[in-house]
Design a protein around this motif. Sequence first.
Motif, PDB file in Angstrom:
ATOM      1  N   VAL A  11      92.393 -38.753  38.056  1.00 29.86           N
ATOM      2  CA  VAL A  11      91.461 -39.401  37.480  1.00 29.86           C
ATOM      3  C   VAL A  11      90.380 -38.856  37.233  1.00 29.86           C
ATOM      4  N   GLY A  12      89.917 -39.550  36.232  1.00 30.20           N
ATOM      5  CA  GLY A  12      89.029 -39.236  35.266  1.00 30.20           C
ATOM      6  C   GLY A  12      87.608 -39.099  35.821  1.00 30.20           C
ATOM      7  N   GLY A  13      87.383 -40.315  36.721  1.00 29.58           N
ATOM      8  CA  GLY A  13      85.580 -39.852  36.877  1.00 29.58           C
ATOM      9  C   GLY A  13      85.850 -41.459  37.840  1.00 29.58           C
ATOM     10  N   GLY A  14      84.375 -41.780  37.149  1.00 29.22           N
ATOM     11  CA  GLY A  14      83.799 -42.600  38.545  1.00 29.22           C
ATOM     12  C   GLY A  14      83.660 -42.856  40.140  1.00 29.22           C
ATOM     13  N   GLY A  15      83.727 -43.704  41.009  1.00 33.45           N
ATOM     14  CA  GLY A  15      83.806 -43.386  42.323  1.00 33.45           C
ATOM     15  C   GLY A  15      83.137 -44.860  42.781  1.00 33.45           C
ATOM     16  N   PRO A  16      82.378 -44.747  44.218  1.00 34.87           N
ATOM     17  CA  PRO A  16      82.145 -46.056  44.434  1.00 34.87           C
ATOM     18  C   PRO A  16      80.563 -45.945  45.005  1.00 34.87           C
ATOM     19  N   LEU A  17      80.426 -47.027  44.783  1.00 33.84           N
ATOM     20  CA  LEU A  17      78.621 -47.285  44.816  1.00 33.84           C
ATOM     21  C   LEU A  17      78.389 -47.263  46.313  1.00 33.84           C
ATOM     22  N   THR A  18      79.138 -47.490  47.530  1.00 32.51           N
ATOM     23  CA  THR A  18      77.907 -47.315  48.289  1.00 32.51           C
ATOM     24  C   THR A  18      79.280 -47.534  49.695  1.00 32.51           C
ATOM     25  N   ALA A  19      80.605 -47.447  49.031  1.00 32.54           N
ATOM     26  CA  ALA A  19      81.423 -47.127  50.099  1.00 32.54           C
ATOM     27  C   ALA A  19      81.431 -45.972  50.514  1.00 32.54           C
ATOM     28  N   ASP A  20      82.185 -45.325  51.112  1.00 34.27           N
ATOM     29  CA  ASP A  20      82.540 -43.708  51.463  1.00 34.27           C
ATOM     30  C   ASP A  20      83.552 -43.717  50.777  1.00 34.27           C
ATOM     31  N   SER A  21      84.894 -44.113  50.496  1.00 35.80           N
ATOM     32  CA  SER A  21      85.795 -43.556  48.967  1.00 35.80           C
ATOM     33  C   SER A  21      85.859 -44.199  48.055  1.00 35.80           C
ATOM     34  N   GLY A  22      86.368 -43.003  47.078  1.00 31.60           N
ATOM     35  CA  GLY A  22      85.808 -43.462  45.184  1.00 31.60           C
ATOM     36  C   GLY A  22      87.371 -43.984  45.163  1.00 31.60           C
ATOM     37  N   ASN A  23      87.305 -43.727  43.816  1.00 31.21           N
ATOM     38  CA  ASN A  23      89.103 -44.452  42.761  1.00 31.21           C
ATOM     39  C   ASN A  23      90.224 -42.774  43.936  1.00 31.21           C
ATOM     40  N   SER A  24      91.691 -43.262  43.512  1.00 34.08           N
ATOM     41  CA  SER A  24      92.453 -42.267  43.661  1.00 34.08           C
ATOM     42  C   SER A  24      93.839 -42.563  43.668  1.00 34.08           C
ATOM     43  N   ALA A  25      94.302 -41.880  42.569  1.00 30.46           N
ATOM     44  CA  ALA A  25      95.398 -41.642  42.034  1.00 30.46           C
ATOM     45  C   ALA A  25      96.595 -40.869  43.311  1.00 30.46           C
ATOM     46  N   GLU A  26      97.475 -41.925  43.389  1.00 32.03           N
ATOM     47  CA  GLU A  26      97.944 -40.964  45.063  1.00 32.03           C
ATOM     48  C   GLU A  26      99.811 -41.143  44.699  1.00 32.03           C
ATOM     49  N   GLY A  27      99.848 -41.810  43.461  1.00 30.61           N
ATOM     50  CA  GLY A  27     101.111 -41.726  42.718  1.00 30.61           C
ATOM     51  C   GLY A  27     101.478 -40.413  41.789  1.00 30.61           C
ATOM     52  N   ASP A  28     102.971 -40.086  42.002  1.00 30.39           N
ATOM     53  CA  ASP A  28     103.226 -38.907  41.501  1.00 30.39           C
ATOM     54  C   ASP A  28     102.881 -39.064  39.983  1.00 30.39           C
ATOM     55  N   LEU A  29     102.008 -38.406  38.931  1.00 33.41           N
ATOM     56  CA  LEU A  29     101.920 -38.681  37.894  1.00 33.41           C
ATOM     57  C   LEU A  29     101.206 -39.763  36.963  1.00 33.41           C
ATOM     58  N   SER A  30     100.135 -40.184  38.171  1.00 34.26           N
ATOM     59  CA  SER A  30      99.523 -41.575  38.227  1.00 34.26           C
ATOM     60  C   SER A  30      97.839 -41.509  37.419  1.00 34.26           C
ATOM     61  N   ILE A  31      97.693 -42.391  37.317  1.00 34.89           N
ATOM     62  CA  ILE A  31      96.541 -42.311  36.231  1.00 34.89           C
ATOM     63  C   ILE A  31      95.117 -43.273  37.003  1.00 34.89           C
ATOM     64  N   VAL A  32      94.003 -42.841  36.807  1.00 36.67           N
ATOM     65  CA  VAL A  32      93.000 -42.953  37.388  1.00 36.67           C
ATOM     66  C   VAL A  32      91.975 -43.018  36.179  1.00 36.67           C
ATOM     67  N   VAL A  33      91.261 -43.148  35.417  1.00 39.54           N
ATOM     68  CA  VAL A  33      90.363 -43.435  34.155  1.00 39.54           C
ATOM     69  C   VAL A  33      89.067 -43.747  34.525  1.00 39.54           C
ATOM     70  N   GLY A  34      88.593 -44.467  35.968  1.00 39.79           N
ATOM     71  CA  GLY A  34      87.374 -44.596  36.164  1.00 39.79           C
ATOM     72  C   GLY A  34      87.130 -45.704  36.842  1.00 39.79           C
ATOM     73  N   GLY A  35      85.841 -45.580  37.266  1.00 31.92           N
ATOM     74  CA  GLY A  35      85.494 -46.874  37.991  1.00 31.92           C
ATOM     75  C   GLY A  35      85.270 -47.159  39.115  1.00 31.92           C
ATOM     76  N   GLU A  36      85.339 -47.934  39.895  1.00 30.88           N
ATOM     77  CA  GLU A  36      85.212 -47.821  41.566  1.00 30.88           C
ATOM     78  C   GLU A  36      86.349 -47.992  42.981  1.00 30.88           C
ATOM     79  N   GLU A  37      86.424 -47.262  43.182  1.00 34.11           N
ATOM     80  CA  GLU A  37      87.992 -47.918  44.900  1.00 34.11           C
ATOM     81  C   GLU A  37      88.581 -48.252  43.977  1.00 34.11           C
ATOM     82  N   ASN A  38      88.828 -47.242  42.696  1.00 33.18           N
ATOM     83  CA  ASN A  38      90.835 -48.253  42.392  1.00 33.18           C
ATOM     84  C   ASN A  38      91.457 -47.150  43.102  1.00 33.18           C
ATOM     85  N   TRP A  39      92.755 -47.541  43.185  1.00 31.30           N
ATOM     86  CA  TRP A  39      93.835 -47.171  43.203  1.00 31.30           C
ATOM     87  C   TRP A  39      95.206 -47.113  42.849  1.00 31.30           C
ATOM     88  N   ALA A  40      95.434 -46.103  42.248  1.00 28.82           N
ATOM     89  CA  ALA A  40      97.317 -45.437  41.447  1.00 28.82           C
ATOM     90  C   ALA A  40      98.415 -45.611  42.654  1.00 28.82           C
TER      91      ALA A  40
END
Length: 747
Positions: free
Chosen positions: A457-486
Amino acid sequence: MKTILLVLLLMASVVFAVPQLVNYQGSLTSTDGSAIDSTLSVTFRLYDAASGGTAVWTETHPVIQVTDGLFQVMLGSVTPLGDVFNVPRWLGVSIGADSEMSPRKQVTTVAHAYRVGTVDGASGGAIMSAVTIQDKVNAGSGNTNTGAYSSIFGQNNNANEDYTFIGGGSGNSCGGSWGVIGGGESNQVNVEYGTVGGGQNNRVNNLGATVSGGVSNTTSAAYSTVGGGRNNGARGEYSVIAGGGGGSSADSNHTSNTGSAIGGGQRNVANGYCAQVSGGFANRSHGGYGSVGGGRENSADSSYATVGGGFSNDASSYASTVSGGYNCASDSNYASVGGGYLNVSRGYASTIAGGYSNDANSEYTTVGGGRDNAASLFASTIAGGYGNTADSLIATVGGGLGNDANGEASTVCGGSSNTALRHGTVVCGGANNHATNEFCVIGGGRLNEATGRYSFVGGGGPLTADSGNSAEGDLSIVVGGEENWAGGDNSFLGGGRWNRAAGTFAVIGGGLTNHAERGAFVGGGMRNMARGLYSVIAGGGGSIWSDSNSVTGDYSSILGGSRHEIQGDYAMVLGGYRCTANGDYSLAAGHRARALHRGSFVWADATTEALVSWQDNQMMCRADGGIVFYSDSMMTTGVQLLHGVGSWITTSDSTVKEAVHAVDTGEILEKLTAMPVKVWRYKAEAPGSEHIGPMAQDFYATFGYGGTDKGICTVDADGVLFAAVQELAKQNAELRAEIAKLKEHVK
């Protein structure tokens, strides 16, 4: 020839140094007693005996003037005499080549004045060169000198042993052979080779020990030394106290082991072998080769332990070090604390550079600084910050607040409340980020999670929520943004918000609320759903769910637009609005184009009504403004299907034509009449369908028009028919004229 020794004179003065010459005068007569007048060579020698013996000095004067038998020379003017008169000497004289005259003459008192025998009764004057005293010296009053070759200066001093020396002062006592007291008051040397330089009430109580000065200092061990100060005690062999101490015994410095040393200060103790306290107050160096540089109440309690300074620091293990600070401790071998407050280095070869209340609790752990940091397992490191922990092997925290590197070889570079929980995980910064699986990485941001192996996960996160980006899969990638899920293995999510790369190898570039299943790709846009295997939605979509694009067919693609749907495999929507490609291999584009059948191609214009395929492999195109096809790059030649027209218009503008010439219509009609015209059906057509016309080969062989024998250009076919009709019209006119004549003739 004979000589008479008349006089030997040593010229001396109380003002000038003793001259190194002896004035010698003599008388020479011949054998008959008459005085000699001549110039002669004379050699003089000094011997250590009246006869025989050894010549200790020789000098030849080659030219001496003898007048009426008398001559005078300065002995030593040719060859320096040196210090030859320290014992009795005899002078021998030889004239020219003659043998030495006999007997030799003993040198008497005047020449021996080179060396004074006694100065008893002298009341003043100056000694201008070295003096040798063969026995003891007692200078001053009230002194007692009972030792052989002892010397005393001063008052009421006592030298009781041989070869002792007291340089001055009063009340000093030298009771050991070869002992020395330079001066001072009431000092004592009680053993051989002891030395007191000066001061008061100093004591030397063991062999070869020294007190240079000060007050009430004591050396109790062999070869120990106290340089000065007060109430200091050197009790270890070869130990040294340079100075310091105080007015009471409680303030004194003490060395009590071999080679121990104290530079100064007060209440310092060096008890270890070759231990050292450089200075300060109430410092202790108890271990062999231990060292305390200074400060207050510091302790070096083990071999080779070192405390540089500070207050109340403790280096208690082998070769441990506390450089400074307050209440710091190095409690394991080779452990080190640079400074700060309440830092404790408990692990083997562990290090704390500084800061407040930091702990290095295991082997080779390091804390650079900060506060309340703890490096707890092998080779873990915390560079600084506040409240950070490195709880696993080779774990690292760069700094920040409340970060935790719990995985083996894990790293948290900084930020706040970040955790790296598994082997090789990395969190570069940000806040509340959690890397919880092997070798996963979070670059920064807030409330991000990397839970898949090798995820990022490169960065990012939530504006108001309690969770940000999540890279859950093996070798998965989240570069940034808000509350994204790989969530899929090897999935990728570039950014945006609320996007879900749910399948293996799924990719979402960005956008809002996009979804990609296994191998699918969504480039961006809003609310796009790529659920088919390796399906693609390049972008588009809309702000409400009804505007979204959806692909459920495998290997199918939507390039853009809104409200598109693909259910067929290998199908495509090029763009536009509300297009459907539900047939496999179908393609739709434009507005409400619906390619519902396998292999169908539907291209619809902006007209409101839907354009719908009705059979497989069908191509449909709706263009209310007409259709134009050009066959050259200059767009001068082609065909058109105009609005509302049911046939093609072929370009026939004279301005785009050349090589125009007339045609022989008769020949054309003749050839056309001879050309076969047949009824036929294309092989690809269904049975029952028929056409009429010539074969392209016959047409091309007959007329040569069209440039190919595989097809007939409608322009050429029309032209042939036009020419044939013209010929028929002409012939028909001729026949009518002839018939009219015949009718006239019949009348």
